[in-house]
Design a protein around this motif. Structure first.
Motif, PDB file in Angstrom:
ATOM      1  N   LEU A   1       0.819  -1.208   0.000  1.00 59.79           N
ATOM      2  CA  LEU A   1       0.000   0.000   0.000  1.00 59.79           C
ATOM      3  C   LEU A   1       0.852   1.258   0.000  1.00 59.79           C
ATOM      4  CD1 LEU A   1      -2.687   1.485   0.212  1.00 59.79           C
ATOM      5  CD2 LEU A   1      -2.602   1.150   2.698  1.00 59.79           C
ATOM      6  N   THR A   2       1.887   1.321   0.846  1.00 58.05           N
ATOM      7  CA  THR A   2       2.723   2.519   0.917  1.00 58.05           C
ATOM      8  C   THR A   2       3.438   2.771  -0.399  1.00 58.05           C
ATOM      9  OG1 THR A   2       3.087   2.043   3.270  1.00 58.05           O
ATOM     10  CG2 THR A   2       4.475   3.719   2.267  1.00 58.05           C
ATOM     11  N   GLY A   3       4.007   1.725  -0.981  1.00 64.50           N
ATOM     12  CA  GLY A   3       4.720   1.881  -2.240  1.00 64.50           C
ATOM     13  C   GLY A   3       3.804   2.292  -3.380  1.00 64.50           C
ATOM     14  N   LEU A   4       2.630   1.678  -3.457  1.00 65.73           N
ATOM     15  CA  LEU A   4       1.690   2.009  -4.533  1.00 65.73           C
ATOM     16  C   LEU A   4       1.177   3.438  -4.391  1.00 65.73           C
ATOM     17  CD1 LEU A   4      -0.396  -1.301  -4.686  1.00 65.73           C
ATOM     18  CD2 LEU A   4       1.327  -0.530  -6.326  1.00 65.73           C
ATOM     19  N   ALA A   5       0.839   3.832  -3.152  1.00 64.03           N
ATOM     20  CA  ALA A   5       0.336   5.192  -2.941  1.00 64.03           C
ATOM     21  C   ALA A   5       1.416   6.229  -3.231  1.00 64.03           C
ATOM     22  CB  ALA A   5      -0.186   5.344  -1.515  1.00 64.03           C
ATOM     23  N   THR A   6       2.664   5.929  -2.868  1.00 61.34           N
ATOM     24  CA  THR A   6       3.768   6.849  -3.167  1.00 61.34           C
ATOM     25  C   THR A   6       3.923   7.020  -4.669  1.00 61.34           C
ATOM     26  OG1 THR A   6       4.942   6.171  -1.150  1.00 61.34           O
ATOM     27  CG2 THR A   6       6.220   7.271  -2.849  1.00 61.34           C
ATOM     28  N   ALA A   7       3.945   5.894  -5.389  1.00 61.79           N
ATOM     29  CA  ALA A   7       4.068   5.960  -6.846  1.00 61.79           C
ATOM     30  C   ALA A   7       2.875   6.685  -7.462  1.00 61.79           C
ATOM     31  CB  ALA A   7       4.183   4.543  -7.419  1.00 61.79           C
ATOM     32  N   PHE A   8       1.691   6.489  -6.891  1.00 56.15           N
ATOM     33  CA  PHE A   8       0.490   7.144  -7.407  1.00 56.15           C
ATOM     34  C   PHE A   8       0.637   8.661  -7.352  1.00 56.15           C
ATOM     35  CE2 PHE A   8      -3.440   9.327  -6.193  1.00 56.15           C
ATOM     36  CZ  PHE A   8      -4.240   9.089  -7.309  1.00 56.15           C
ATOM     37  N   TRP A   9       0.992   9.183  -6.178  1.00 57.62           N
ATOM     38  CA  TRP A   9       1.074  10.641  -6.056  1.00 57.62           C
ATOM     39  C   TRP A   9       2.222  11.228  -6.879  1.00 57.62           C
ATOM     40  CZ3 TRP A   9      -0.978   9.395  -0.779  1.00 57.62           C
ATOM     41  CH2 TRP A   9      -2.303   9.858  -0.638  1.00 57.62           C
ATOM     42  N   LEU A  10       3.328  10.494  -6.959  1.00 55.51           N
ATOM     43  CA  LEU A  10       4.420  10.979  -7.810  1.00 55.51           C
ATOM     44  C   LEU A  10       3.979  11.033  -9.271  1.00 55.51           C
ATOM     45  CD1 LEU A  10       7.516   9.119  -6.305  1.00 55.51           C
ATOM     46  CD2 LEU A  10       6.910  11.534  -6.045  1.00 55.51           C
ATOM     47  N   ALA A  11       3.278   9.989  -9.729  1.00 57.71           N
ATOM     48  CA  ALA A  11       2.807   9.966 -11.114  1.00 57.71           C
ATOM     49  C   ALA A  11       1.719  11.008 -11.343  1.00 57.71           C
ATOM     50  CB  ALA A  11       2.287   8.572 -11.465  1.00 57.71           C
ATOM     51  N   TRP A  12       0.909  11.246 -10.325  1.00 54.96           N
ATOM     52  CA  TRP A  12      -0.172  12.235 -10.422  1.00 54.96           C
ATOM     53  C   TRP A  12       0.396  13.643 -10.589  1.00 54.96           C
ATOM     54  CZ3 TRP A  12      -5.604  11.626 -10.006  1.00 54.96           C
ATOM     55  CH2 TRP A  12      -6.333  12.796  -9.803  1.00 54.96           C
ATOM     56  N   TRP A  13       1.430  13.938  -9.805  1.00 49.52           N
ATOM     57  CA  TRP A  13       2.003  15.281  -9.817  1.00 49.52           C
ATOM     58  C   TRP A  13       3.082  15.475 -10.880  1.00 49.52           C
ATOM     59  CZ3 TRP A  13       2.387  15.017  -3.807  1.00 49.52           C
ATOM     60  CH2 TRP A  13       1.171  15.445  -3.250  1.00 49.52           C
ATOM     61  N   HIS A  14       3.740  14.380 -11.275  1.00 54.88           N
ATOM     62  CA  HIS A  14       4.878  14.489 -12.198  1.00 54.88           C
ATOM     63  C   HIS A  14       4.702  13.518 -13.365  1.00 54.88           C
ATOM     64  CE1 HIS A  14       7.150  16.986  -9.379  1.00 54.88           C
ATOM     65  NE2 HIS A  14       6.771  16.157  -8.428  1.00 54.88           N
TER      66      HIS A  14
END
Length: 662
Positions: A72-85
C-alpha cells in the motif's frame, strides 16, 4: 473561507518561522553535513520564494525514481508521484508476483444450509480503517490523506461505513470466557455489574484514582515551552511500564492493554514503546502549554493540510463521513490497492517489475545516483531517487554490511491468519459485534495455541434492516449469509521460534477451529462444516520497541552518510503501522519530492511551501522539537453545528433510500 485560511496560515508562520526550522536543522545535523545543508537550495516550484522549506540536496524534482515494495505505501507513493509528475520515470520493484502487500482478499465458493451456492470473501490483512476524527472535533491529517486518495481514485461510491451510532460489541477473553467491554448500548446497572463482578477489571477503581492524580499533576506542572524530543527519548518507557506507573499497579495493563496491543500490533505490551502508540499524544509528560478552550495544538503538517482541504474535491467526502466510526470496501481494502495498480498501469511513465527481489543497493559516487540490482537484473540500473517501503531489516540486508546498523536491529511479528466460514448464520451470538482479543495474562492452558484475537466479520458486513424485521442489509460482497470469522495467532509469542516450529497450514487450521469452538461453544458437528483458508504473514507488522526514535534518528544520519540524500524510507517500520499511517507516509514523501502542496482538484491550482520529512523520510525523528502550531478550533472544526446536522440528515436520507431500494 479564503480569508480564514490566510489568517491561520499567517498565524502558523508567526509561530513557527522558516528561519527557525532552517537553523534547527543545521544545528541538529552532524558536522560533516553542515556544508551540504548550508549550500544547497530547496525546490522553487511556486511563487512563495520568501518561504524557506527544509534544506534538500535537489534543486529540481528527480527525473527517475525507484520505489522498492509494491504494498500500500509503495503504490500510494508511486500514485502521487505519477499524479504530480507525469514526466517523471517511476519504477516499482516487487519481490512477489502480486501487488498489494499484506492487503489480500480471496473469493471462495461455498454452499449454504439448504445447498444454495454462493461466494464469500476472505480477507487476510487489514480490512477496515477507523477515522481519527471520530475521536474529536477536528479533522486529522491521516484521515484527509485517505479521503484524498479515495477521491482521486474515484472510489467514493464504493466506500462503506459504520456510523458512530452503530454499536459494535467488543470483547476480551479472560480468564476462560468472553467479557463484553462497556459501551453505549449497556445500561448503567449492566456496566456497574460488569466492572464489579468480572475478574478482568480487578484493580480498576484504584488504578483510575491513581491515573487521575497523575494526570492532574502533569497538567498543573506543564512547561511553558514544548519539551524537546530528546527529553522524551531519555524517559521513554514501554506501554506496560508507562501505564503501570500511572495506574500504580499492573492489573489493567496485563488484562486490558495487552489485549489492545495484540489487536493493533500483535506485540508485547512490555516491549512496545508508548511513544509509538495512539496513547502518546494524550499522555505525553509535560506537553505543550495549556490553551483556552477555543484553541488547540496541531502538528504543523496537519494544520497545513487543513488550510487547503476545503478547496479540494475530497472536502465533500470528508464532510459526508464526519459521523463515521469505520470504513471498508465491499470485498476488502484490496479494492483500494487494485485501483492504485490499475491507475499506475495506465501511466506511460510508470514501470512495474514483479518478481524482482532487490538484491543490492549501492551509491554510485561518480554519477551521484543509486544503483539497484535485482534477482532478475544483474546489471545495475541507476536512479536519482530511491524510496524504500520495505521492512527495515530487509533494506539493511540489501545494503553493504554495516551501512545501516540501526535498521539491522529492527523487528517485526509474524502472524498466521485463519479464515473460517460456517453456513449457519449467527453462531457467535449472543456475542455480537466486532470480535474479541486475548490478553497476555490468560493462563497457558486457556491459550496454548497463542491466539491473539478473533474478528466477527459477518456481524460487520450483515446488519439487521431496521425497516424490515428479520431481513439483513449486506455491506460486503458475500452473496450468501453465514458466520464468518478471522482468527489471528502467533505475533510476539512466535518471536523466538525457529521457522520449522511455526505451525503449518493444516496444524494452524486445526488450532484455530479448536480455539473458536472452545471460546464460542461450537459443537464438533458445527466445526466440521467450516470452510477454511489460511495465510502466513511473515514479518508483517514491524514492532516499534523502546528506543525506536533514537534508532530512527541514527538511521537518518546513516542514510545521509551512505546515499547523500538519494534514498528515503517510508512505511510501518518507521512511522506507526496501519493503513492510515501508510497512506500518510506516502503523501509525506511525495510532498517532500515535490517540495510543495499542489492541489490539482482545487478551483484553481494552489501551491505553497510545506514542512516535509526531509530527504531520508526520517527528518522528523531528528528534529529537536516537534513542530506544532496553535490554531483556533472554530477555523479548523470539521463542520460547524448547522452543517454537521445537515450532514447527518443527508446521510440518514441516503441510507433510507438505499434500504428501500434493497
Amino acid at each position: 473561507m479564503l480569508a480564514t485560511s490566510q489568517r491561520c496560515l499567517a498565524r502558523s508562520q508567526r509561530l513557527i518561522t522558516s528561519s527557525h526550522l532552517s537553523s534547527s536543522l543545521r544545528s541538529s545535523s552532524p558536522p560533516r553535513y553542515s556544508r551540504l545543508l548550508s549550500t544547497t537550495s530547496v525546490w522553487r516550484q511556486s511563487n512563495h520564494d520568501d518561504v524557506d522549506g527544509l534544506p534538500t540536496i535537489f534543486d529540481r524534482p528527480p527525473a527517475s525514481v525507484a520505489v522498492l515494495g509494491g504494498g500500500l505505501t509503495g503504490l500510494a507513493t508511486a500514485f502521487w508521484l505519477a499524479w504530480w509528475h507525469p514526466q517523471m520515470k517511476i519504477t516499482i520493484y516487487e519481490a512477489s508476483n502480486r501487488l498489494g502487500g499484506w492487503i489480500d482478499s480471496e473469493e471462495v465458493k461455498v454452499k449454504g444450509l439448504t445447498g444454495e451456492k454462493g461466494s464469500v470473501w476472505f480477507q487476510r490483512g487489514a480490512r477496515m480503517v477507523n477515522p481519527q476524527h471520530s475521536k474529536g472535533p477536528l479533522y486529522r491529517y491521516d484521515d484527509l490523506a485517505f479521503y484524498l486518495l479515495v477521491t482521486q481514485l474515484g472510489l467514493s461510491e464504493q466506500l462503506q461505513n459504520a456510523p458512530e451510532t452503530e454499536v459494535m460489541g467488543k470483547y476480551i477473553y479472560y480468564p476462560d470466557h468472553l467479557v463484553q467491554l462497556p459501551n453505549k448500548s449497556m445500561t448503567l446497572l449492566e456496566v456497574w455489574q460488569t466492572l464489579r463482578k468480572e475478574p478482568l477489571f480487578e484493580g480498576l477503581f484504584p488504578s483510575l484514582w491513581s491515573f487521575g492524580k497523575t494526570r492532574l499533576r502533569q497538567l498543573f506542572t506543564s512547561t511553558l515551552k514544548p519539551p524537546t524530543q530528546d527529553a522524551h527519548s531519555k524517559n521513554e518507557l514501554s506501554v506496560g511500564e508507562h501505564f503501570t506507573k500511572m495506574f500504580g499497579r499492573p492489573d489493567l495493563v496485563e488484562n486490558v492493554l495487552s489485549a489492545v496491543m495484540h489487536g493493533i500490533y500483535g506485540g508485547d505490551v512490555w516491549k512496545l514503546s508508548v511513544q509509538r502508540t495512539p496513547f502518546w499524544d494524550v499522555l505525553k509528560d509535560g506537553g505543550y502549554p495549556r490553551l483556552p478552550p477555543a484553541y488547540t495544538w496541531l502538528d504543523t503538517p496537519d494544520a497545513e493540510l487543513l488550510n487547503w482541504i476545503r478547496r479540494d474535491a475530497c472536502r465533500e467526502l470528508a464532510e459526508d463521513h464526519l459521523t463515521t466510526s469505520a470504513h471498508w470496501f465491499p470485498s476488502g481494502l484490496n479494492e483500494l490497492t487494485d485501483a492504485l495498480v490499475e491507475f499506475l498501469k495506465k501511466r506511460g511513465n510508470v514501470t512495474i517489475r514483479l518478481g524482482h527481489r532487490v538484491t543490492s543497493m549501492t551509491y554510485a559516487a561518480k554519477a551521484d545516483r543509486v544503483a539497484i540490482r535485482t534477482s532478475k537484473q544483474s546489471t545495475p540500473i541507476t536512479y536519482e531517487k530511491v524510496i524504500s517501503t520495505l521492512y527495515a531489516k530487509t533494506l539493511a540486508d540489501i545494503c553493504s554490511p554495516g551501512t545501516l546498523p540501526s535498521l539491522e536491529k529492527s523487528t517485526a511479528t509474524t502472524i498466521r491468519v485463519v479464515n473460517l466460514w460456517y453456513p449457519e448464520p449467527g453462531l457467535n451470538h449472543p456475542h455480537k459485534g466486532f470480535g474479541y482479543l486475548i490478553p497476555q495474562s490468560v493462563p497457558f492452558q486457556e491459550n496454548r495455541h497463542f491466539i491473539l484475537g478473533v474478528m466477527f466479520d459477518s456481524d460487520r458486513e450483515w446488519v439487521p434492516n431496521p425497516h424490515r424485521p428479520g431481513q439483513y442489509i449486506n455491506r460486503g460482497k458475500d452473496t450468501i449469509r453465514g458466520t464468518k470469522l478471522t482468527v489471528m495467532m502467533g505475533g510476539h509469542y512466535w518471536d523466538h521460534l525457529p521457522p520449522h516450529e511455526i505451525p503449518d497450514e493444516q496444524t494452524a487450521i486445526r488450532y484455530a477451529k479448536k480455539a473458536v469452538a472452545r471460546h464460542l461453544g461450537f459443537s464438533r458437528a458445527t466445526n466440521d462444516t467450516a470452510v477454511v483458508s489460511t495465510k502466513l504473514c511473515k514479518d508483517c507488522i514491524p514492532q516499534q520497541l523502546v528506543g525506536h526514535r533514537e534508532r530512527m534518528k541514527a538511521a537518518h544520519e546513516e542514510l545521509l552518510a551512505a546515499f547523500r540524500g538519494r534514498v528515503a524510507v517510508a512505511g510501518g517500520s518507521y512511522q506507526v503501522p496501519g493503513v492510515l499511517p501508510s497512506i500518510r507516509a506516502a503523501l509525506d514523501i511525495a510532498r517532500q519530492i515535490r517540495g510543495s502542496f499542489h492541489w490539482q482538484d482545487a478551483p484553481r491550482a494552489v501551491e505553497t511551501k510545506s514542512i516535509t520529512v526531509g530527504d531520508t523520510g526520517l527528518w522528523r525523528f531528528a528534529a529537536p522539537v516537534r513542530s506544532m502550531v496553535r490554531v483556533d478550533k472554530s477555523e479548523f472544526t470539521a463542520l460547524r453545528g448547522h452543517d454537521r446536522r445537515l450532514a447527518i440528515i443527508r446521510r440518514k436520507r441516503a441510507e433510507s433510500e438505499m434500504e428501500r431500494e434493497e
